[in-house]
Design an enzyme around this catalytic site. Structure first.
Site, PDB file in Angstrom:
ATOM      1  N   SER A 145       0.814  -1.211   0.000  1.00  0.00           N
ATOM      2  CA  SER A 145       0.000   0.000   0.000  1.00  0.00           C
ATOM      3  C   SER A 145       0.848   1.262   0.000  1.00  0.00           C
ATOM      4  O   SER A 145       0.327   2.359  -0.241  1.00  0.00           O
ATOM      5  CB  SER A 145      -0.918   0.016   1.226  1.00  0.00           C
ATOM      6  N   HIS A 183      -3.407  -3.261  -5.129  1.00  0.00           N
ATOM      7  CA  HIS A 183      -3.684  -2.784  -3.772  1.00  0.00           C
ATOM      8  C   HIS A 183      -5.153  -3.000  -3.455  1.00  0.00           C
ATOM      9  O   HIS A 183      -6.020  -2.224  -3.858  1.00  0.00           O
ATOM     10  CB  HIS A 183      -3.318  -1.299  -3.654  1.00  0.00           C
ATOM     11  N   GLU A 203      -6.605  -0.737  -6.501  1.00  0.00           N
ATOM     12  CA  GLU A 203      -5.682   0.117  -7.249  1.00  0.00           C
ATOM     13  C   GLU A 203      -4.720  -0.791  -8.005  1.00  0.00           C
ATOM     14  O   GLU A 203      -3.966  -1.559  -7.394  1.00  0.00           O
ATOM     15  CB  GLU A 203      -4.926   1.048  -6.302  1.00  0.00           C
ATOM     16  N   ASN A 226      -3.994   6.549  -0.565  1.00  0.00           N
ATOM     17  CA  ASN A 226      -3.170   6.878   0.592  1.00  0.00           C
ATOM     18  C   ASN A 226      -2.425   8.197   0.411  1.00  0.00           C
ATOM     19  O   ASN A 226      -2.161   8.914   1.381  1.00  0.00           O
ATOM     20  CB  ASN A 226      -2.177   5.749   0.878  1.00  0.00           C
TER      21      ASN A 226
END
Length: 619
Positions: free
Chosen positions: A453, A474, A486, A524
């Site tokens: 991540s 991800h 992702e 993130n």
């Protein structure tokens, strides 16, 4: 009981005023909308007519048979008048001023309303930061001038706060509070300081999203889809900007930057150029998305920008041409995954294994020991049993899924897999070692994926010696529930590998957002600076944790506030991600806050340890 208010005026039909006007009208109030620009009056009139025609043409569903205020029968829309003349407000019982956030402009409008409206009329100013007492005095009727605090444009069920001053009459406040309840808003005390804190947090996040699009890392649809599905937001950041109005957002950010000197509030150049070109969002028909004359969102054809020329068009054209978002569509021809390997036995590995076998893909899970392998299968079975109990899964589907799952401690079992997904600890040394082994074990052409991540996908996978066959997947936790993946492409990832990954994700029923290989990817990279900003607010000492969480939830409709989210993610995990992001982006606002460092050092990691930023959790 008869309403105290029957005719409501709204002055300023922009991104705040128009939604208010429409909500009031739909609740059965007669409304008078005033805007000095005749083209705005005309456009709002067209959208009002389209909305009323749509409501008339649509068959009523059982869910729609209750009015906003909870009575059995929905209110019939009231009459509406639209004009550029404030004199039309002479019959209004209450008038809401929603013009630009400027003390002089608002004071002038309120003073004009005082001369037009009868003495009993209640005047209301929608303001986020201006001194309400000054506005009340400027109006000429301080006892009957109130404030209305909303952190984003109004929506049914959203939170709105009636704000009195020390001069306000109790009866006037009661009239406004009754109105808010009648139209389906949730009256609540956001508070000035928590409201300002929440506004700063969210607007800095929106600004970073604009910068991401401007940099060309991801297109607007990819960013919005990732944040909606990855964080459960009601609107993606660029969708919210279009709703708020890009000029309004630019003004808020400019004011915050002027007052705080925080670089995170300096409006992104793309935002500035869009405002200067008159591209203001839904209200102008064009923002980060296009809108028809009725305010409905239009699809942007591939290969076209959104049309103002210069840098912005180039960025948007590139985003439109890139297939960055794809929903489940079934398998693409020739790229079917017949067997998938999952390397790891933690929460994410078990979740991915469950997703795979439920979708009919045979899976082998490789753990560090036979005991861990057995426990992983037990955990998947327990999860499927809960799904059956809740009606989400048929018992036959559970039995079929378990028959497709095997677990072992031998990496040799991965030798005949079409795809292997590494889902181990977020440790670069560990991942590199495992991929070196996969390079030896897996047959040529096997797709190799990491679920990292925050680490570089290329750094994790290069030890396998198969750069063209490696990429990032991800998943979001819990994997069986969360719809987003992702899909991360390195500079060396081959197109066939991408096609196999898309097909696999589609078979799992996931929505894929494609992005490049950099720390944090989309979600993130945008989420964690926002969370770090929230923690840093505690150093100011004028607003508390629960107040900030409540203001973000009620004011913006987010599913949880930043501190509750940090505790849910895990403070140790959050700290590790922030450290990684800060390492790669030193100026990105990701420096770990001292309070977070201290809590982790004390062993307070959030929900999993029972204590974090928010109140202790019960097991």
């Amino acid at each position: 009981m008869a309403r105290k208010t029957t005719v409501v005026g709204v002055v300023g039909l922009g991104s705040v005023g128009e939604p208010l006007l429409r909500l009031l009208n739909a609740a059965g109030y007669d409304v008078v909308g005033v805007d000095r620009e005749l083209d705005v009056v005309s456009a709002v009139d067209q959208r009002m007519k389209a909305a009323l025609a749509g409501a008339t043409d649509s068959p009523e569903s059982p869910e729609s048979s209750e009015s906003p205020n909870g009575t059995d029968a929905p209110a019939a829309p009231g009459a509406y008048t639209l004009t550029n003349d404030t004199a039309a407000l002479g019959s209004a019982d209450l008038v809401i001023e929603a013009v630009s956030e400027d003390l002089a402009v608002k004071s002038q409008v309120l003073h004009r309303l005082n001369s037009v409206c009868p003495d009993p009329t209640v005047l209301v100013s929608v303001t986020a930061s201006l001194p309400l007492a000054r506005l009340a005095i400027a109006s000429g009727r301080p006892g009957r001038t109130l404030g209305l605090r909303m952190l984003r444009p109004v929506w049914t069920g959203g939170s709105a706060e009636a704000v009195p001053t020390s001069m306000s009459e109790g009866e006037a406040l009661g009239v406004l509070e009754e109105l808010l309840t009648e139209v389906g808003l949730t009256p609540g005390s956001l508070g000035a300081r928590p409201g300002r804190a929440a506004t700063g947090l969210v607007y800095a996040f929106l600004n970073r999203a604009v910068a991401m699009v401007e940099q060309g890392y991801a297109g607007q649809e990819a960013v919005d889809t990732a944040m909606r599905l990855g964080c459960g937001l009601p609107l993606g950041p660029l969708e919210l900007l279009d709703e708020v109005g890009l000029d309004t957002a630019h003004a808020v950010l400019s004011d915050l930057h002027s007052r705080t000197k925080d670089a995170g509030f300096r409006p992104a150049p793309l935002l500035t150029s869009m405002v200067r070109s008159g591209t203001l969002g839904r209200k102008s028909g064009q923002g980060f998305y296009r809108y028809d004359e009725d305010g409905g969102r239009l699809a942007v054809p591939a290969g076209t920008g959104t049309g103002t020329g210069g840098t912005r068009s180039a960025v948007f054209a590139e985003a439109a041409e890139s297939p960055q978002v794809s929903a489940a569509r079934g398998n693409e021809p020739g790229v079917t995954v017949g067997r998938v390997g999952i390397l790891g036995s933690g929460t994410m590995a078990k979740g991915i294994a469950e997703c795979a076998v439920l979708a009919g893909v045979p899976a082998v899970l490789v753990a560090r020991s036979p005991e861990k392998a057995g426990l992983a299968v037990d955990a998947v079975e327990a999860s499927l049993t809960r799904s059956v109990r809740r009606g989400r899964c048929h018992p036959d589907d559970k039995a079929r899924a378990l028959s497709l799952l095997e677990a072992t401690d031998s990496m040799q079992a991965l030798g005949d897999c079409d795809m292997v997904i590494e889902a181990t600890a977020e440790d670069l040394v560990v991942k590199r070692s495992l991929f070196a082994s996969l390079g030896s074990v897996c047959r040529p052409g096997t797709l190799l994926a990491t679920t990292t991540s925050s680490l570089s996908v290329e750094d994790c996978t290069e030890a396998a010696g198969r750069a063209g066959d490696a990429l990032g997947l991800h998943f979001f936790n819990p994997a069986p529930v969360m719809k987003l993946i992702e899909l991360v492409r390195t500079p060396a990832t081959g197109e066939h590998s991408m096609a196999v990954a898309r097909a696999f994700c589609a078979r799992l029923g996931k929505t894929v957002v494609e992005c490049g290989d950099r720390a944090g990817f989309i979600v993130n990279h945008l989420l964690f600076p926002y969370l770090a900003d929230a923690v840093r607010l505690l150093d100011q000492g004028d607003v508390g944790i629960e107040e900030i969480d409540a203001a973000v939830q009620r004011g913006f409709g987010y599913p949880m506030g930043p501190f509750t989210l940090l505790d849910s993610i895990g403070l140790d995990v959050s700290l590790a991600i922030l450290r990684r992001l800060h390492q790669e982006f030193p100026e990105g606002g990701c420096e770990p806050p001292a309070a977070l460092e201290q809590l982790v050092a004390q062993g307070c990691l959030g929900r999993k340890t029972g204590q974090g930023f928010t109140r202790p959790f019960r097991a």
